[in-house]
Enzyme design. Sequence first.
Site, PDB file in Angstrom:
ATOM      1  N   ARG A 107     -51.700 -13.492  11.354  1.00 59.97           N
ATOM      2  CA  ARG A 107     -50.428 -14.021  10.853  1.00 59.97           C
ATOM      3  C   ARG A 107     -49.235 -13.346  11.544  1.00 59.97           C
ATOM      4  O   ARG A 107     -48.185 -13.963  11.700  1.00 59.97           O
ATOM      5  CB  ARG A 107     -50.334 -13.828   9.347  1.00 59.97           C
ATOM      6  CG  ARG A 107     -51.159 -14.867   8.608  1.00 59.97           C
ATOM      7  CD  ARG A 107     -50.943 -14.775   7.135  1.00 59.97           C
ATOM      8  NE  ARG A 107     -51.479 -15.943   6.456  1.00 59.97           N
ATOM      9  CZ  ARG A 107     -51.932 -15.929   5.222  1.00 59.97           C
ATOM     10  NH1 ARG A 107     -51.901 -14.825   4.509  1.00 59.97           N
ATOM     11  NH2 ARG A 107     -52.386 -17.033   4.668  1.00 59.97           N
ATOM     12  N   LYS A 120     -62.761 -22.871  -5.690  1.00 63.24           N
ATOM     13  CA  LYS A 120     -61.685 -23.527  -6.459  1.00 63.24           C
ATOM     14  C   LYS A 120     -61.672 -25.034  -6.224  1.00 63.24           C
ATOM     15  O   LYS A 120     -61.171 -25.521  -5.219  1.00 63.24           O
ATOM     16  CB  LYS A 120     -60.324 -22.927  -6.074  1.00 63.24           C
ATOM     17  CG  LYS A 120     -60.100 -21.550  -6.651  1.00 63.24           C
ATOM     18  CD  LYS A 120     -58.674 -21.120  -6.387  1.00 63.24           C
ATOM     19  CE  LYS A 120     -58.559 -19.882  -5.577  1.00 63.24           C
ATOM     20  NZ  LYS A 120     -58.516 -19.858  -4.183  1.00 63.24           N
ATOM     21  N   GLY A 159     -57.290 -19.250   5.212  1.00 62.20           N
ATOM     22  CA  GLY A 159     -58.012 -18.556   4.147  1.00 62.20           C
ATOM     23  C   GLY A 159     -59.354 -18.014   4.601  1.00 62.20           C
ATOM     24  O   GLY A 159     -59.490 -17.485   5.701  1.00 62.20           O
ATOM     25  N   GLY A 182     -53.958 -22.573   0.835  1.00 59.08           N
ATOM     26  CA  GLY A 182     -53.401 -23.351  -0.280  1.00 59.08           C
ATOM     27  C   GLY A 182     -52.313 -24.297   0.189  1.00 59.08           C
ATOM     28  O   GLY A 182     -52.256 -25.463  -0.234  1.00 59.08           O
TER      29      GLY A 182
HETATM   30  P1  AMP Z   1     -61.759 -21.001  -2.283  1.00 58.46           P
HETATM   31  O1  AMP Z   1     -60.628 -20.017  -2.443  1.00 58.46           O
HETATM   32  O2  AMP Z   1     -61.749 -22.065  -3.286  1.00 58.46           O
HETATM   33  O3  AMP Z   1     -61.842 -21.520  -0.849  1.00 58.46           O
HETATM   34  O4  AMP Z   1     -63.087 -20.203  -2.558  1.00 58.46           O
HETATM   35  C1  AMP Z   1     -63.553 -19.183  -1.711  1.00 58.46           C
HETATM   36  C2  AMP Z   1     -64.634 -18.441  -2.423  1.00 58.46           C
HETATM   37  O5  AMP Z   1     -65.684 -19.319  -2.764  1.00 58.46           O
HETATM   38  C3  AMP Z   1     -65.278 -17.344  -1.605  1.00 58.46           C
HETATM   39  O6  AMP Z   1     -64.940 -16.093  -2.138  1.00 58.46           O
HETATM   40  C4  AMP Z   1     -66.779 -17.609  -1.739  1.00 58.46           C
HETATM   41  O7  AMP Z   1     -67.530 -16.462  -1.998  1.00 58.46           O
HETATM   42  C5  AMP Z   1     -66.832 -18.546  -2.919  1.00 58.46           C
HETATM   43  N1  AMP Z   1     -68.032 -19.377  -2.907  1.00 58.46           N
HETATM   44  C6  AMP Z   1     -68.480 -20.171  -1.940  1.00 58.46           C
HETATM   45  N2  AMP Z   1     -69.658 -20.723  -2.259  1.00 58.46           N
HETATM   46  C7  AMP Z   1     -69.989 -20.268  -3.492  1.00 58.46           C
HETATM   47  C8  AMP Z   1     -71.095 -20.458  -4.359  1.00 58.46           C
HETATM   48  N3  AMP Z   1     -72.113 -21.246  -4.007  1.00 58.46           N
HETATM   49  N4  AMP Z   1     -71.082 -19.818  -5.543  1.00 58.46           N
HETATM   50  C9  AMP Z   1     -70.058 -19.017  -5.882  1.00 58.46           C
HETATM   51  N5  AMP Z   1     -68.973 -18.779  -5.103  1.00 58.46           N
HETATM   52  C10 AMP Z   1     -68.943 -19.404  -3.908  1.00 58.46           C
END
Ligand code: AMP
Length: 415
Positions: free
Chosen positions: A55, A217, A373, A394
């Site tokens: 960044r 998320k 991210g 985001g």
């Molecule tokens: P996000 O911020 O929504 O992109 O989520 C990212 C997070 O999703 C990371 O910290 C991953 O460890 C988590 N993640 C990805 N796949 C899984 C899964 N199958 N179960 C639980 N957490 C997950």
Amino acid sequence: MGICDENDRYSHNDWLVIMINVKSIHELDVKGKKVLCRFDFNVPIKEGVIEDDRRLREALPTIQYLIEKGAKIIMTSHLGRPKGKRTKELTLLPVAKKLSELLGKEVKFVDEVVGDKVTREVEGLGNGELLLLENVRFHPGEEANDPEFAGELASPASVYVNDAFGTAHRKHTSTYGVAKIIKEKAAGFLMEKEIKNLSKLRENPLSPFTLILGGAKLKTKIPVIKDLASLVDNLLVGGGMAFSFLYKKGIDVGDSLLDESLFDDIDNLFPIIRDNDVNLLMPLDVVIAKEIKEGVENKVVPVESIPEGWKGVDIGPITIEEFRRVIIESKTLFWNGPMGVFEIHPFDKGTREIAISIGEATKNGAITVVGGGDTDKAIEESGVELTHLSTGGGASLKFLSGEEMPAISVLGEGV
Ligand code: AMP
């Protein structure tokens, strides 16, 4: 001329119409002027050491331009979530040092956000000199978009530049409030690059267009699916969010991640996906474990066979291959969110393999955009080429959902 000309604009996005009025910094006269610049210097720092300076490197073109043009540069950024309180670990001092190193030029640092000390330092700035203010989120007025704080932060400057795409969806003092006050303002080069590249996905994208979503998320991803459904040919869903989809398709997913609060939204999403002829691909096989931690027993099973007490932690090899087949044939591609718990080896395999397939698609001539991210690391470590790696996870999702980005639209107001 603004950063987005008439032909670039999306008729269905009111805020993009506003964007036509957003100036590029080329259009500003900054020589000898005090320019308040909002950057996204929110980088991972461990014990004072910056672990990933992407960044900062992405901000260099705007900083260097302002130096060359003889501006007096006052830089502001947030770091982490100090919630309005001074937090030792979240000082921007290491960023000032790193920027000095990258620019080969002194970057002064003041350990305050506003006040007498800041005023004195700003008065001491010569043309082409740089001052970094302390973490703007140490001030409780920042996230509250407090007008009094906005007045103080804006007061030394006659020009405002926003280059912080990562926080462009936030209506905070440093991204919005000050832009309401300072009349002479523009988007920086990074902001411009982000808008132009992400716009390529919304404006007549070449088909097949594949949307790949993962991560935990689900809430931030549902609006993107809804908004892009009419443009997208394939939707590949992986990561933790996939289990809510699978569950709603009647599959027993054991102890895998589920977001019950969004089950109704998923129910509403299926007809949208079907009516728009979107080819929805969900995991066929998954890597499962009893716990999410290093060194635990794990195995690959078909999604229908996740036993009680086990959870899906990554996509399996058949899914990787299936996703790859679709990815390499795509002409437009957007990816946000890891395919598994990529922080823990070997549950990073799916994410890395998807990164490699996207690199192949780029080589085949596709427009490939990845939304910042968590997936950054997989992209950078795999060394794959992309059309664009966004600095805002985001923010890129909000942008693609067609939502207003207050920090961008305010740049086009009152000019
Ligand atoms: P996000 O911020 O929504 O992109 O989520 C990212 C997070 O999703 C990371 O910290 C991953 O460890 C988590 N993640 C990805 N796949 C899984 C899964 N199958 N179960 C639980 N957490 C997950």
